[in-house]
Write a protein that holds these residues in place. Structure first.
Motif, PDB file in Angstrom:
ATOM      1  N   PRO A 120       3.207  13.836  -5.158  1.00 18.98           N
ATOM      2  CA  PRO A 120       2.901  15.236  -5.466  1.00 18.98           C
ATOM      3  C   PRO A 120       2.650  15.416  -6.963  1.00 18.98           C
ATOM      4  CG  PRO A 120       4.765  15.092  -3.971  1.00 18.98           C
ATOM      5  CD  PRO A 120       4.462  13.687  -4.390  1.00 18.98           C
ATOM      6  N   GLY A 121       1.746  16.325  -7.293  1.00 24.21           N
ATOM      7  CA  GLY A 121       1.339  16.478  -8.688  1.00 24.21           C
ATOM      8  C   GLY A 121       2.435  16.905  -9.630  1.00 24.21           C
ATOM      9  N   ASP A 122       3.502  17.490  -9.099  1.00 27.83           N
ATOM     10  CA  ASP A 122       4.572  17.960  -9.980  1.00 27.83           C
ATOM     11  C   ASP A 122       5.709  16.958 -10.105  1.00 27.83           C
ATOM     12  OD1 ASP A 122       5.414  18.245  -7.350  1.00 27.83           O
ATOM     13  OD2 ASP A 122       6.765  19.905  -7.825  1.00 27.83           O
TER      14      ASP A 122
ATOM     15  N   GLY B  85       6.572  10.661   0.259  1.00 25.86           N
ATOM     16  CA  GLY B  85       6.384   9.321  -0.276  1.00 25.86           C
ATOM     17  C   GLY B  85       7.288   8.964  -1.436  1.00 25.86           C
ATOM     18  N   LEU B  86       8.303   9.779  -1.715  1.00 28.92           N
ATOM     19  CA  LEU B  86       9.150   9.524  -2.884  1.00 28.92           C
ATOM     20  C   LEU B  86      10.006   8.272  -2.697  1.00 28.92           C
ATOM     21  CD1 LEU B  86      10.312  13.150  -3.801  1.00 28.92           C
ATOM     22  CD2 LEU B  86       8.254  11.915  -4.484  1.00 28.92           C
TER      23      LEU B  86
ATOM     24  N   GLU C 114       0.814  -1.219   0.000  1.00 27.15           N
ATOM     25  CA  GLU C 114       0.000   0.000   0.000  1.00 27.15           C
ATOM     26  C   GLU C 114       0.845   1.265   0.000  1.00 27.15           C
ATOM     27  OE1 GLU C 114      -3.537   2.116   2.668  1.00 27.15           O
ATOM     28  OE2 GLU C 114      -2.866   0.077   3.106  1.00 27.15           O
ATOM     29  N   GLY C 115       1.927   1.278   0.766  1.00 27.14           N
ATOM     30  CA  GLY C 115       2.735   2.484   0.854  1.00 27.14           C
ATOM     31  C   GLY C 115       3.397   2.886  -0.441  1.00 27.14           C
ATOM     32  N   THR C 116       3.654   1.901  -1.330  1.00 30.04           N
ATOM     33  CA  THR C 116       4.319   2.237  -2.589  1.00 30.04           C
ATOM     34  C   THR C 116       3.363   2.865  -3.583  1.00 30.04           C
ATOM     35  OG1 THR C 116       3.898   0.066  -3.581  1.00 30.04           O
ATOM     36  CG2 THR C 116       5.913   0.313  -2.269  1.00 30.04           C
TER      37      THR C 116
ATOM     38  N   PRO D 200      12.450   1.396   9.103  1.00 30.71           N
ATOM     39  CA  PRO D 200      11.012   1.299   9.365  1.00 30.71           C
ATOM     40  C   PRO D 200      10.173   1.362   8.089  1.00 30.71           C
ATOM     41  CG  PRO D 200      12.062   2.798  10.915  1.00 30.71           C
ATOM     42  CD  PRO D 200      13.075   2.502   9.865  1.00 30.71           C
ATOM     43  N   THR D 201      10.548   2.228   7.157  1.00 31.75           N
ATOM     44  CA  THR D 201       9.805   2.331   5.901  1.00 31.75           C
ATOM     45  C   THR D 201       9.867   1.022   5.125  1.00 31.75           C
ATOM     46  OG1 THR D 201      10.200   4.706   5.735  1.00 31.75           O
ATOM     47  CG2 THR D 201       9.656   3.556   3.705  1.00 31.75           C
ATOM     48  N   LEU D 202      11.055   0.452   5.027  1.00 30.15           N
ATOM     49  CA  LEU D 202      11.207  -0.803   4.294  1.00 30.15           C
ATOM     50  C   LEU D 202      10.435  -1.937   4.964  1.00 30.15           C
ATOM     51  CD1 LEU D 202      15.008  -0.444   3.520  1.00 30.15           C
ATOM     52  CD2 LEU D 202      13.150  -0.368   1.840  1.00 30.15           C
ATOM     53  N   ALA D 203      10.418  -1.958   6.290  1.00 24.71           N
ATOM     54  CA  ALA D 203       9.672  -2.995   6.999  1.00 24.71           C
ATOM     55  C   ALA D 203       8.176  -2.880   6.701  1.00 24.71           C
ATOM     56  CB  ALA D 203       9.926  -2.896   8.499  1.00 24.71           C
TER      57      ALA D 203
END
Length: 275
Positions: free
Chosen positions: A131-133, A221-222, A124-126, A252-255
């Motif tokens: 951002p629109g730009d 979220g990049l 889900e996180g991926t 933590p993000t990767l987990a």
């Protein structure tokens, strides 16, 4: 998903056994070949430094191991180059004490993390809205690699990234373990985040490297999107797993994206002025 022990063993067997050629940092670039010194593999690159990969130290007596370590320190001192020697729970327990006695300094532990490529790509996180730009796209040209180099210099000051454009060009075209480079780019064409990967042929693994985002763009979220995008590339090419080495800031993000920690590495660094 296999157990963490099985994943670590599979990675060691399929990719780790390839030595420096499977890396996506300066030690994986073209240059002088690695040297076999007894039971270790050593590689130094001019102006950068070196690393020791230890295969099996258990048969050495304490004195023999100390002599092996001292030989590496003498080499570093002669040429004025730093050296990295990693330790993990699979290596002999007295190695850290002996490294520190020789002048090596422990650094922050690094997590070796592995996840199912398809699951990571679908996490889900991926798939969070960017951002629109911003758009994600692969890059393949020298000028684009130089933009990635400038991003790395900006986000990781004090590190020499002169080697990066040449290495990315080489890895992109090699027949062994090829490369893909992905950037997050603004409407104005500014590279605000980037990462690359190596596809380890004749294995189940692709490895993730790099991963840097401008401070002004963090929290959008990049990084998650770049991990997911690269995992999707791996899955599309038939690779079952993605692997990376993660600092505490990204672990933590990767987990949350489904990568499991299979091993903790503690890097030990020796430089002549530290001894």
């Amino acid at each position: 998903m296999d157990s963490v022990a099985e994943l670590a063993a599979a990675y060691d067997r399929q990719v780790g056994s390839r030595g420096f050629g499977a890396r996506g940092d300066f030690l994986g670039r073209a240059g002088p070949p690695a040297e076999r010194i007894g039971t270790v593999l050593r590689r130094f690159l001019p102006g950068q430094g070196g690393m020791v990969l230890a295969e099996d130290l258990d048969d050495l007596t304490g004195g023999q191991l100390d002599a092996l370590i001292a030989e590496q320190c003498a080499y570093c001192t002669k040429y004025g180059l730093p050296l990295e020697w990693d330790h993990h729970e699979g290596l002999r327990a007295d190695l850290p004490t002996r490294l520190e006695a020789a002048g090596f300094k422990p650094q922050d532990p690094v997590a070796v993390m592995i996840g199912d490529a398809g699951d990571v790509a679908a996490a889900e996180g991926t798939r969070a809205r960017l951002p629109g730009d911003i758009r994600l796209r692969p890059v393949t040209r020298r000028a684009e690699f130089e933009a990635v180099q400038e991003l790395m210099r900006t986000t990781r000051p004090g590190t020499d990234w002169e080697w990066l454009p040449d290495a990315l060009e080489d890895w992109l075209t090699v027949t062994g373990d090829p490369c893909a480079v992905v950037v997050a780019e603004s409407e104005e064409g500014e590279v605000v985040s980037a990462g690359w990967m190596r596809f380890h042929t004749a294995s189940e693994f692709a490895s993730l490297w790099g991963g840097a985002t401008l401070p002004s763009r963090r929290g959008q979220g990049l990084y998650r999107a770049l991990v997911g995008h690269r995992a999707a590339l791996a899955a599309e090419r038939g690779f079952r797993y993605v692997q990376t080495e993660a600092l505490p800031t990204t672990r933590p993000t990767l987990a949350r994206l489904g990568l499991a920690t299979v091993r903790m590495l503690t890097p030990y660094y020796f430089t002549p002025d530290m001894a």
